[in-house]
Design a protein around this motif. Sequence first.
Motif, PDB file in Angstrom:
ATOM      1  N   ARG A 281       0.827  -1.204   0.000  1.00 33.18           N
ATOM      2  CA  ARG A 281       0.000   0.000   0.000  1.00 33.18           C
ATOM      3  C   ARG A 281       0.865   1.258   0.000  1.00 33.18           C
ATOM      4  NH1 ARG A 281      -5.036   1.194   4.000  1.00 33.18           N
ATOM      5  NH2 ARG A 281      -6.093   0.063   2.342  1.00 33.18           N
ATOM      6  N   GLU A 467      -8.205  -5.446   0.105  1.00 36.04           N
ATOM      7  CA  GLU A 467      -7.703  -4.083   0.256  1.00 36.04           C
ATOM      8  C   GLU A 467      -8.005  -3.241  -0.975  1.00 36.04           C
ATOM      9  OE1 GLU A 467      -3.937  -1.951   2.330  1.00 36.04           O
ATOM     10  OE2 GLU A 467      -3.617  -3.910   1.423  1.00 36.04           O
ATOM     11  N   SER A 468      -7.776  -3.807  -2.170  1.00 36.05           N
ATOM     12  CA  SER A 468      -8.049  -3.052  -3.393  1.00 36.05           C
ATOM     13  C   SER A 468      -9.540  -2.794  -3.565  1.00 36.05           C
ATOM     14  CB  SER A 468      -7.505  -3.808  -4.609  1.00 36.05           C
ATOM     15  OG  SER A 468      -8.126  -5.074  -4.725  1.00 36.05           O
TER      16      SER A 468
END
Length: 627
Positions: A281, A467-468
Motif C-alpha cells: 500500500r 484491500e483493493s
Amino acid sequence: MNGRQTPGMLVRRLPRMLEVLWRRYWRRALQWRERVAPSDETVHLLLAAGVGVIGGLVNLAFHGAIELVRHAVVHRPGDPVEVAELMGPWERVLTPALGGLVAGLILHWGLRWVRARGTTNLLEAVVAGDGRLPFRPSMVRACSSLVSIATGASIGREGGITQLSAMLASKWGQWFEWPPYRLRLLVGCGAAAGIAAAYNAPISGAVFAAWIVLGNFSMLMFAPLVVSAVVASVLSRSFFGIAPWYEVPAVEFTRLGQLPWFLVLGGLCGATGALFLKLLRYAEDQFRRLPWPLYGRMALGGLLVGLIALGYPGVCGNGYLVTNRILHGEFDRLTASWVSGHLGGEGWGLLFLIGLFSAKLLATAVTVGSGAVGGVFTPTLFVGAAVGAAFGLTLHLAGVGEELPLSSYAVVGMGSVLAATTRSPLLAMVLVFEISLNYSIMPPLMLGCAVATLVAGRLHPDSVYTESLRARGLEAATEVTLDRRVGDLMREPVPPVRETATLQEMAQRFLTRANNFLPVVDGENRLVGVVALHDLKPFLNAGEELRAVIAYDVMRPPPPCLTPNQTLFEALPVVLRSEQQHIPVVKSASDPRLVGALVRAEVLGLVSEAMARSSEAHLAPTGDGRR
C-alpha cells in the motif's frame, strides 16, 4: 378386403393410437423425464469442463509467450534468476528498467486505443458487477504482464493466467447472452482453472475461487469449480508433467515438543504478512504521487528492481528457483556471489537470508506499486520460505530445534505468510500440500497458518484481495450478499403456458423442463396463476373429458412474487415460504409481467454463507482486543 388393413387406414388410425398410448404411459413418461432431463446443475458442470480446457490452454500459451519474449529481449532462455546471474552489472540494472518502460507503454497506449470500459478486476466483476470482463483491455494487460515477467519484474505469472482464463470464460457467457448469475459462476470457474493450471493444484484452484472470488462454498457453486480445476490441472499435466513444484524431504512429527517452535514461526509470519501488505500500500501511494505517466513510474520501478538485483539477483522473477534452493539448503550456492567466496558458515547464511528476505519484499513492493500487472502468490511463497529458513537457522545456531531440517521451517513459512496475506489458512494449507506433495509437514503447517492469520488480522485489517476492493468502496462478496439485487441473480423465466393450454400441453411442458410448477400467463404475459405437477394427478386416469381440461381449470392463484429491484434481504421471506424451485420474478408490483425466475436453493445457499460470515465477524476480536 378379407379383414386386412390398408396403409391408408393405418395412417388415419395413427393419431387415435398415439392418443391411447399417451393416456396409458404419460405418468411413466413424466417420471422418466425427471430422471434424464439435464438440469441447470448438469449444464453448469458441462460448462465448467469447457472452462477447464480454456484454463489449461491459457497456461500453455502464457508460459510459451513468456519464454518467447524473454528469448527475444535478453537472448537467454531459462529462469529469470539464472538469466540475471549471467548478466553484467549494467545489463542487470537496465533490463528490468527497459522492460518496465515497454510494459508501461503497452498499458498507457493500449488502454487508450481500446477505450477500456468496465473493470478488468475479476473480484470487482463478481462483487459489484454482473460478471462481465472486457476482452481487449484484458488482452492489453496480459501483453504488459508478459513483458514485465520476461524482463525480471518481481511478480508471478499466475495472475495473468488466472485473469485471462476468467476473462475468456466470461466472454464465452457474454457471446451466448447468459444472465449475470451464470457469468459470475463462469468467472469463478475461470479463476479456479487458472490457479489449478498454474500450480498443478486442482484443490487449491477450487478453494481459491470459492473462498476468494465467489465467497460461496455451497455445492451448487463449488461443484463446477472443482470440475474446472480438475480439467485444467490434468490438461496442464499433459504438457508439463506431474512432478511437484517444490521437492521437500519427509519429516516425522511424533512429539508435541516439536510443535511450539511453529507457533512462534506462525506469529512471525503473521507479522511478516502484515508488513508485506503495508509495504504494498505504501509503495502504491508513493508511486501514485509522482507526477509522471504510467510508463515513467513503471520504468522507475524496474530500475529499482535492477539496482536491488545487483546485490541479490534472486529477486528477479517470481522466485521459484531461489525458493527451491532454500528448501534444499543450498546456502553455499546462494551466498557465493554475495560474500565472493571469502567467508562462509551458517552465520553468513543467516545474514544472507535476512538480506534476501528484505530485498524480495522491497522488490515486490516497488514492482506492484509502480503499476506492473502480475500475481503475488509465488513471491509471497518466496518471502515465506526465506522467513522460515532464517527462523530455523537461528534455532540451529542457538542449539535448539536441530532435529528438524531447515526445509520444514521453510515450508511452514511459505504457507503461513500466504495465509497471512490472503486471510485464508485453508487455501494456504492445501496449496502448500499440493505443490510439495508432502503430507508429513501438515501438522506444523496447520498450526503456523492458523496463528499467522490471527496475528495478521490484528495488525492489518484487509487481505491482499479485499484491500483493493475496499479502496474502491466495495466489500468482499460474502459481506455484501444480502445487498445484491434479485435482478442480478435471476435466471430466464420458466417458459409459461397460456390460460387456455390443454392438459396435454401442460404435461408436455413438464416433460421438457425440470420444474415442479408452471407459470400461467394471459395474452400480455401477465402472471395469472401457477400449475403444480401435483395438481395434474387427479386427471391422469381421465377419458375423453381430458380434452376439455385447460390450465385455467387447474391453476392456483399467483403466489407472492419478486421484483428485480428487491434486495435478497427483502426477498428472503418470500423465498422461505415458497414451495417452488424457481420463484417467479415480475416486472413490478403494479405490472405483473413475467420477466425471470430466482432459484430457491441458490438463494438459500448464498444467505447461509452470508450468515456464517456475519457470525464469524461478530465473534472475531477487534484491533483493541474487544469482541
